[in-house]
Write an enzyme that holds these catalytic residues in place. Structure first.
Site, mmCIF file in Angstrom:
data_model
loop_
_atom_site.group_PDB
_atom_site.id
_atom_site.type_symbol
_atom_site.label_atom_id
_atom_site.label_comp_id
_atom_site.label_asym_id
_atom_site.label_seq_id
_atom_site.Cartn_x
_atom_site.Cartn_y
_atom_site.Cartn_z
ATOM 1 N N ASP A 152 -16.057 -2.550 -4.423
ATOM 2 C CA ASP A 152 -16.136 -3.838 -3.730
ATOM 3 C C ASP A 152 -17.573 -4.325 -3.866
ATOM 4 O O ASP A 152 -18.491 -3.517 -4.028
ATOM 5 C CB ASP A 152 -15.766 -3.695 -2.252
ATOM 6 N N ALA B 282 -16.342 -6.740 -9.601
ATOM 7 C CA ALA B 282 -15.152 -6.114 -10.177
ATOM 8 C C ALA B 282 -15.078 -6.287 -11.707
ATOM 9 O O ALA B 282 -14.821 -5.320 -12.430
ATOM 10 C CB ALA B 282 -13.897 -6.678 -9.522
ATOM 11 N N ASP C 38 -6.647 -6.269 -6.041
ATOM 12 C CA ASP C 38 -6.215 -7.172 -4.959
ATOM 13 C C ASP C 38 -7.385 -8.089 -4.601
ATOM 14 O O ASP C 38 -8.051 -7.899 -3.589
ATOM 15 C CB ASP C 38 -5.780 -6.326 -3.751
ATOM 16 N N ARG D 144 0.847 -1.206 0.000
ATOM 17 C CA ARG D 144 0.000 0.000 0.000
ATOM 18 C C ARG D 144 0.875 1.247 0.000
ATOM 19 O O ARG D 144 0.592 2.220 -0.713
ATOM 20 C CB ARG D 144 -0.910 0.006 1.233
ATOM 21 N N CYS E 9 -3.561 -13.765 -3.536
ATOM 22 C CA CYS E 9 -3.336 -14.307 -2.194
ATOM 23 C C CYS E 9 -3.657 -15.803 -2.161
ATOM 24 O O CYS E 9 -3.872 -16.371 -1.091
ATOM 25 C CB CYS E 9 -4.168 -13.542 -1.164
HETATM 26 N N1 SAH Z 1 -7.563 -4.859 -1.107
HETATM 27 C C1 SAH Z 1 -8.064 -5.101 0.231
HETATM 28 C C2 SAH Z 1 -8.280 -6.543 0.531
HETATM 29 C C3 SAH Z 1 -9.153 -7.263 -0.447
HETATM 30 S S1 SAH Z 1 -9.950 -8.660 0.212
HETATM 31 C C4 SAH Z 1 -7.149 -4.479 1.263
HETATM 32 O O1 SAH Z 1 -6.146 -3.859 0.902
HETATM 33 O O2 SAH Z 1 -7.427 -4.633 2.455
HETATM 34 C C5 SAH Z 1 -11.017 -9.059 -1.111
HETATM 35 C C6 SAH Z 1 -12.218 -8.153 -1.253
HETATM 36 O O3 SAH Z 1 -12.832 -8.472 -2.492
HETATM 37 C C7 SAH Z 1 -13.310 -8.329 -0.211
HETATM 38 O O4 SAH Z 1 -13.598 -7.086 0.366
HETATM 39 C C8 SAH Z 1 -14.535 -8.853 -0.986
HETATM 40 O O5 SAH Z 1 -15.752 -8.301 -0.530
HETATM 41 C C9 SAH Z 1 -14.237 -8.363 -2.371
HETATM 42 N N2 SAH Z 1 -14.786 -9.156 -3.465
HETATM 43 C C10 SAH Z 1 -14.835 -10.497 -3.584
HETATM 44 N N3 SAH Z 1 -15.325 -10.861 -4.783
HETATM 45 C C11 SAH Z 1 -15.585 -9.705 -5.450
HETATM 46 C C12 SAH Z 1 -16.104 -9.405 -6.748
HETATM 47 N N4 SAH Z 1 -16.424 -10.373 -7.586
HETATM 48 N N5 SAH Z 1 -16.231 -8.110 -7.093
HETATM 49 C C13 SAH Z 1 -15.899 -7.124 -6.241
HETATM 50 N N6 SAH Z 1 -15.421 -7.350 -5.012
HETATM 51 C C14 SAH Z 1 -15.261 -8.616 -4.619
#
Ligand code: SAH
Length: 392
Positions: free
Chosen positions: A247, A276, A296, A209, A336
């Site tokens: 999200d 997304a 991410d 970050r 991850c």
């Molecule tokens: N980038 C974040 C962590 C991401 S965790 C950080 O820096 O803390 C993954 C995230 O993706 C979660 O919040 C989950 O709600 C979201 N997510 C999962 N599938 C998704 C999708 N298809 N479209 C959008 N968001 C999604």
């Protein structure tokens, strides 16, 4: 203490420092099969020589998890407190403020156990039957070393099923009402340790970050899979011009939005609840471009069987995300997934860029921050992979 005997030659990996014994490497006689899951045993070489003390569970593939090579060591609160003191010493050297992953499983000498620290609150995640049995000793050790106000047992990870453990979330000490505040890279964030994802905050991306934020000054930024706004707000703080956080989870976006207001960034941040891939397709089609795109996502590969399909997911993500990066802009993309090898991830990202018709260069390949250390014999436990690229 009970003993478990290894098959001939099965001790070799152990002697090279590996902390696990697989079930097919153990003489699984009737006595072994009836041992209670998670009990501490003495591991014996085929010739009877004691090698280590370990958690033993006859059911999963990983049958024994080494605790110590000192075979006369008492496994109790004192033993765990010494390990906790070592783990704490490392984090206090790394960070000024008490917000970090305090215990990262095998690498810190706590098989299948994670502890995240939010100041006076500790969130404990137990994923091995051995530590589940030792929980009273672990809680006593935690009290001795840190005397926290609150301890939350966030024991609801799906990996517990492999060890035959049921999921639960429970307070072991103190009170917890809703959200907690944390600090990272000098910024304030909000987490929901009881209701949010995993332990409530992804400390692993701290350094990534900061690096992405530094590049974002004066640029627009799209933070896909934003969760509680970790990348988005770091970029806002570093002077990003306009930030869009996406999200699919409303509660996650609420955390991000509240934290943006806490830090005074609300005027530059927008929050959008969307899938997304759909959002990327929409933005791509309408010609919207960003100086920085962060992607991410959650693990696309949850088991070895899903590798092919997950790999396609990373390639598609790279393609769609690259398409909305401005000329000379930046793409940060992460995985991850434990089961996604780093070379395969990098290959899929490279293909996605070609699919998008973009060229560029990798500026940085990085994993998790150092409060997520890796056991030297388990390099594959370095689950987090990421690439930072500039695109032409
Ligand atoms: N980038 C974040 C962590 C991401 S965790 C950080 O820096 O803390 C993954 C995230 O993706 C979660 O919040 C989950 O709600 C979201 N997510 C999962 N599938 C998704 C999708 N298809 N479209 C959008 N968001 C999604």
């Amino acid at each position: 203490m009970r003993s478990i005997t290894l098959r001939p030659e099965a001790h070799r990996r152990l002697l090279f420092g590996h902390p696990w014994v697989y079930s097919n490497e153990i003489v699984m006689d009737a006595a072994a099969k009836t041992l209670p899951p998670g009990g501490v045993v003495r591991l014996l070489r085929a010739d009877g020589e004691p090698l280590a003390l370990a958690f033993f569970n006859p059911h999963p593939l990983i049958a024994a998890r080494v605790l110590t090579r000192r075979v006369d060591q008492a496994i109790d609160a004192g033993f765990l407190a010494a390990r906790l003191t070592r783990a704490l010493g490392l984090r206090e050297r790394l960070y000024d403020r008490p917000f970090y992953r305090l215990v990262h499983a095998e690498a810190d000498g706590f098989p299948g156990t994670v502890v995240d620290r939010f100041g006076g609150l500790l969130v404990v995640q137990v994923n091995s039957a051995g530590m589940e049995l030792l929980l009273p000793a672990l809680l006593e050790a935690i009290d001795r070393v840190l005397s926290p106000d609150t301890v939350l047992l966030r024991c609801d990870s799906s990996t517990r099923a492999l060890e035959g453990l049921a999921p639960y979330v429970k307070l072991a000490k103190g009170h917890l009402e809703g959200l907690v505040e944390l600090e990272e890279n000098g910024l304030r964030f909000l987490a929901d340790p009881a209701g949010g994802q995993k332990t409530g905050w992804f400390f692993d991306q701290r350094d990534n970050r900061a690096v992405v934020a530094r590049l974002s000054a004066g640029l627009s930024l799209l933070d896909l899979y934003s969760y509680a706004g970790g990348f988005a707000l770091a970029a806002a703080s570093a002077g990003a011009r306009e930030i869009t956080a996406v999200d699919r989870s409303e509660p996650a976006l609420n955390l991000a939005e509240k934290a943006a207001a806490m830090n005074g960034f609300q005027d530059r941040c927008r929050f959008r609840r969307a899938e997304a891939f759909e959002e990327l397709e929409r933005l791509g089609a309408q010609g919207t471009r960003f100086g920085v795109v962060v992607a991410d996502p959650p693990a696309f590969v949850k088991s070895k069987k899903e590798l092919k399909q997950g790999a396609r997911g990373y390639r598609k993500l790279a393609r769609l995300a690259a398409a909305v990066v401005e000329q000379s802009g930046f793409l940060f993309i992460a995985s991850c997934s434990h089961n996604m090898p780093v070379e395969e991830f990098e290959r899929q990202v490279a293909r996605g860029l070609v699919d998008a018709g973009r060229e560029g260069r990798i500026l940085r390949a990085a994993g998790a921050a150092p409060d997520h250390p890796v056991h030297p014999a388990l390099p594959e436990s370095a689950y987090l992979k990421s690439l930072l690229l500039q695109l032409d």
